[in-house]
Design an enzyme around this catalytic site. Sequence first.
Site, PDB file in Angstrom:
ATOM      1  N   ARG A  85       0.859  -1.189   0.000  1.00 32.94           N
ATOM      2  CA  ARG A  85       0.000   0.000   0.000  1.00 32.94           C
ATOM      3  C   ARG A  85       0.893   1.237   0.000  1.00 32.94           C
ATOM      4  O   ARG A  85       1.654   1.449   0.943  1.00 32.94           O
ATOM      5  CB  ARG A  85      -0.903   0.002   1.241  1.00 32.94           C
ATOM      6  CG  ARG A  85      -1.717   1.261   1.361  1.00 32.94           C
ATOM      7  CD  ARG A  85      -2.663   1.287   2.575  1.00 32.94           C
ATOM      8  NE  ARG A  85      -3.303   2.582   2.620  1.00 32.94           N
ATOM      9  CZ  ARG A  85      -3.289   3.421   3.657  1.00 32.94           C
ATOM     10  NH1 ARG A  85      -2.731   3.068   4.809  1.00 32.94           N
ATOM     11  NH2 ARG A  85      -3.851   4.598   3.564  1.00 32.94           N
ATOM     12  N   HIS A 129      -3.359  10.777   0.479  1.00 29.15           N
ATOM     13  CA  HIS A 129      -2.806  10.618   1.829  1.00 29.15           C
ATOM     14  C   HIS A 129      -2.271  11.982   2.262  1.00 29.15           C
ATOM     15  O   HIS A 129      -1.085  12.168   2.489  1.00 29.15           O
ATOM     16  CB  HIS A 129      -1.727   9.531   1.831  1.00 29.15           C
ATOM     17  CG  HIS A 129      -1.428   8.941   3.182  1.00 29.15           C
ATOM     18  ND1 HIS A 129      -1.505   7.591   3.457  1.00 29.15           N
ATOM     19  CD2 HIS A 129      -1.052   9.512   4.344  1.00 29.15           C
ATOM     20  CE1 HIS A 129      -1.173   7.362   4.721  1.00 29.15           C
ATOM     21  NE2 HIS A 129      -0.890   8.520   5.284  1.00 29.15           N
ATOM     22  N   GLU A 174      -7.584   8.115   6.125  1.00 30.78           N
ATOM     23  CA  GLU A 174      -7.926   8.747   7.406  1.00 30.78           C
ATOM     24  C   GLU A 174      -8.524  10.142   7.267  1.00 30.78           C
ATOM     25  O   GLU A 174      -7.945  11.133   7.743  1.00 30.78           O
ATOM     26  CB  GLU A 174      -6.688   8.813   8.304  1.00 30.78           C
ATOM     27  CG  GLU A 174      -6.124   7.451   8.631  1.00 30.78           C
ATOM     28  CD  GLU A 174      -5.040   7.475   9.702  1.00 30.78           C
ATOM     29  OE1 GLU A 174      -4.592   8.572  10.094  1.00 30.78           O
ATOM     30  OE2 GLU A 174      -4.651   6.393  10.166  1.00 30.78           O
ATOM     31  N   ASN A 304      -7.360   1.575   9.909  1.00 36.05           N
ATOM     32  CA  ASN A 304      -6.059   1.930  10.482  1.00 36.05           C
ATOM     33  C   ASN A 304      -6.243   1.980  11.985  1.00 36.05           C
ATOM     34  O   ASN A 304      -7.074   2.749  12.489  1.00 36.05           O
ATOM     35  CB  ASN A 304      -5.602   3.307   9.996  1.00 36.05           C
ATOM     36  CG  ASN A 304      -5.294   3.345   8.509  1.00 36.05           C
ATOM     37  OD1 ASN A 304      -5.454   2.353   7.798  1.00 36.05           O
ATOM     38  ND2 ASN A 304      -4.843   4.500   8.036  1.00 36.05           N
ATOM     39  N   TYR A 306      -4.331   2.262  15.814  1.00 42.22           N
ATOM     40  CA  TYR A 306      -3.155   2.479  16.665  1.00 42.22           C
ATOM     41  C   TYR A 306      -3.465   2.298  18.146  1.00 42.22           C
ATOM     42  O   TYR A 306      -2.733   1.607  18.838  1.00 42.22           O
ATOM     43  CB  TYR A 306      -2.518   3.848  16.370  1.00 42.22           C
ATOM     44  CG  TYR A 306      -1.854   3.829  15.008  1.00 42.22           C
ATOM     45  CD1 TYR A 306      -0.603   3.262  14.831  1.00 42.22           C
ATOM     46  CD2 TYR A 306      -2.525   4.288  13.873  1.00 42.22           C
ATOM     47  CE1 TYR A 306      -0.017   3.171  13.571  1.00 42.22           C
ATOM     48  CE2 TYR A 306      -1.943   4.208  12.615  1.00 42.22           C
ATOM     49  CZ  TYR A 306      -0.691   3.640  12.471  1.00 42.22           C
ATOM     50  OH  TYR A 306      -0.123   3.535  11.227  1.00 42.22           O
ATOM     51  N   GLU A 368      -3.404  -0.100   8.206  1.00 42.80           N
ATOM     52  CA  GLU A 368      -2.237   0.397   8.955  1.00 42.80           C
ATOM     53  C   GLU A 368      -2.307  -0.133  10.372  1.00 42.80           C
ATOM     54  O   GLU A 368      -3.377  -0.112  11.004  1.00 42.80           O
ATOM     55  CB  GLU A 368      -2.217   1.937   9.062  1.00 42.80           C
ATOM     56  CG  GLU A 368      -1.779   2.644   7.820  1.00 42.80           C
ATOM     57  CD  GLU A 368      -1.685   4.155   8.013  1.00 42.80           C
ATOM     58  OE1 GLU A 368      -1.440   4.632   9.150  1.00 42.80           O
ATOM     59  OE2 GLU A 368      -1.880   4.859   7.011  1.00 42.80           O
TER      60      GLU A 368
HETATM   61  C1  FCB Z   1      -1.400   7.421  10.559  1.00 42.09           C
HETATM   62  C2  FCB Z   1      -1.050   7.950   9.189  1.00 42.09           C
HETATM   63  C3  FCB Z   1       0.287   7.474   8.683  1.00 42.09           C
HETATM   64  C4  FCB Z   1       1.331   7.434   9.783  1.00 42.09           C
HETATM   65  C5  FCB Z   1       0.809   6.708  10.989  1.00 42.09           C
HETATM   66  C6  FCB Z   1       1.804   6.593  12.117  1.00 42.09           C
HETATM   67  O1  FCB Z   1      -2.337   8.263  11.146  1.00 42.09           O
HETATM   68  O2  FCB Z   1      -2.031   7.566   8.251  1.00 42.09           O
HETATM   69  O3  FCB Z   1       0.662   8.292   7.624  1.00 42.09           O
HETATM   70  O4  FCB Z   1       1.772   8.694  10.068  1.00 42.09           O
HETATM   71  O5  FCB Z   1      -0.342   7.360  11.452  1.00 42.09           O
END
Ligand code: FCB
Length: 455
Positions: A85, A129, A174, A304, A306, A368
């Site tokens: 990607r 992006h 995002e 995505n 985190y 992600e």
């Molecule tokens: C996400 C972004 C990516 C990267 C990660 C750590 O929010 O999409 O570009 O910065 O965080």
Amino acid sequence: MTTRSTDATRFPRLPAGFTWGASTAAYQIEGAADEDGKGASVWDTFVRRPGAVRDGHTGDIACDHHHRFAEDVALMRRLGLDAYRFSISWPRVLPTGAGKVEPRGLDFYDRLVDALLDAGIEPTPTLFHWDLPQALEDEGGWLSRGTAHRFAEYAAVVAERLGDRVKRWITLNEPFVHMSFGYAFGVHAPGRALMLDALPVAHHQLLGHGLATAALRAAVPDARILIANNCTPVRLRPDARQDEDVAAASAYDALHNGIFNDPLFTGSYPDLTAYGMADRSWGGVVRDGDLATISAPLDGLGVNYYNPTWVTAPADPAAGLPFDLAEPTEPYERTAFDWPVVPDGLTELLTGLKDRYGEALPPVWITENGCSQPAGLHDRARIDYLAEHISAVADAVSLGVDVRGYFTWSLLDNFEWAEGYHQRFGLVEVDFATQRRTPRASFAWYRDLIASQRS
Ligand code: FCB
């Protein structure tokens, strides 16, 4: 907290055909900021604003991937990736955002796509992006409805050139983070601090997604189309007060998750008026027919992930937002970015999406997931992070969520937006002085995991 095995051969098995991938983004790796006729993006502008990026770092050179993509594809081949990607830089293809196409920009992606296919890796481009052409920002950026139409025109240009070989497309990356960091808080490009007046940016991005989806389908009849949303499970602290804190969590959930997923899968926005965040038409930006465009069927949802977000009732309700962001009280491990490491949040998120949208939820790809860790090749903490999160995906699959793939963030250390080169997310370490790439321990671990999952 790591209790599960990271031994690739004893790892839970993901379904046959599962896609193993890695992600990057144009501004974060390409460099060549004004080569081959490329126009300026909002990031090219923003990084020059004093104080905007830590230590004044810029993406002018980044990983120099524009010149070194063959070496990077060779690394991907060593990893055994099924798919890669990356994102396409809009101003590389259309220097002023619309109108005149720069053939050298398209040529670069053409070569990249061919190199990937030669290596047996499926190209999976994201069309946006965050690097909007500056010329479009000068006309209002995503606050302007016209940008949604320009985005669809750009999608058509790219699809016409690459669509014979590229079948899986991601429209936006995002849109929540771009709206909030870029237009509400001003900590990312274009650096506007409009707070809730940034809401039109959500709608115009989603409208752009819907219009681009139609353009892609027209140009590439067998296209598979996704959007990559940043999703977060919203959590309360153990001492939460039932009414106020729960209402704050619902408001935050609507703003972060609901606005960006509901229109895709239910054809309507969450009722922000219930939280005092907007009137029903968001000041007239939501027009008749828009939601039908936005809710056109998709082939997948990119997620995505985190970390979860902790929320409490606002200390000062007059301050404007119906929630305060909070720190977790639990002693989670932290990444180098100080983000809490909460793998079960990913299972919760995925099962929550299925509960919320049922049959309307298309298959999910994790587009992600990864972590910033200190520089160095022996990144045991990254291996633990990946193992725990991929296990969390396997848990969601066993609970009935149709997850088809996992793309780790990121292949390479790269330009991490407002943090510049201070956060390192790569399976591959990059020495930014020499551009030397060195695979980390996590690279070998991921390679072995992919191989053992295939065997
Ligand atoms: C996400 C972004 C990516 C990267 C990660 C750590 O929010 O999409 O570009 O910065 O965080």
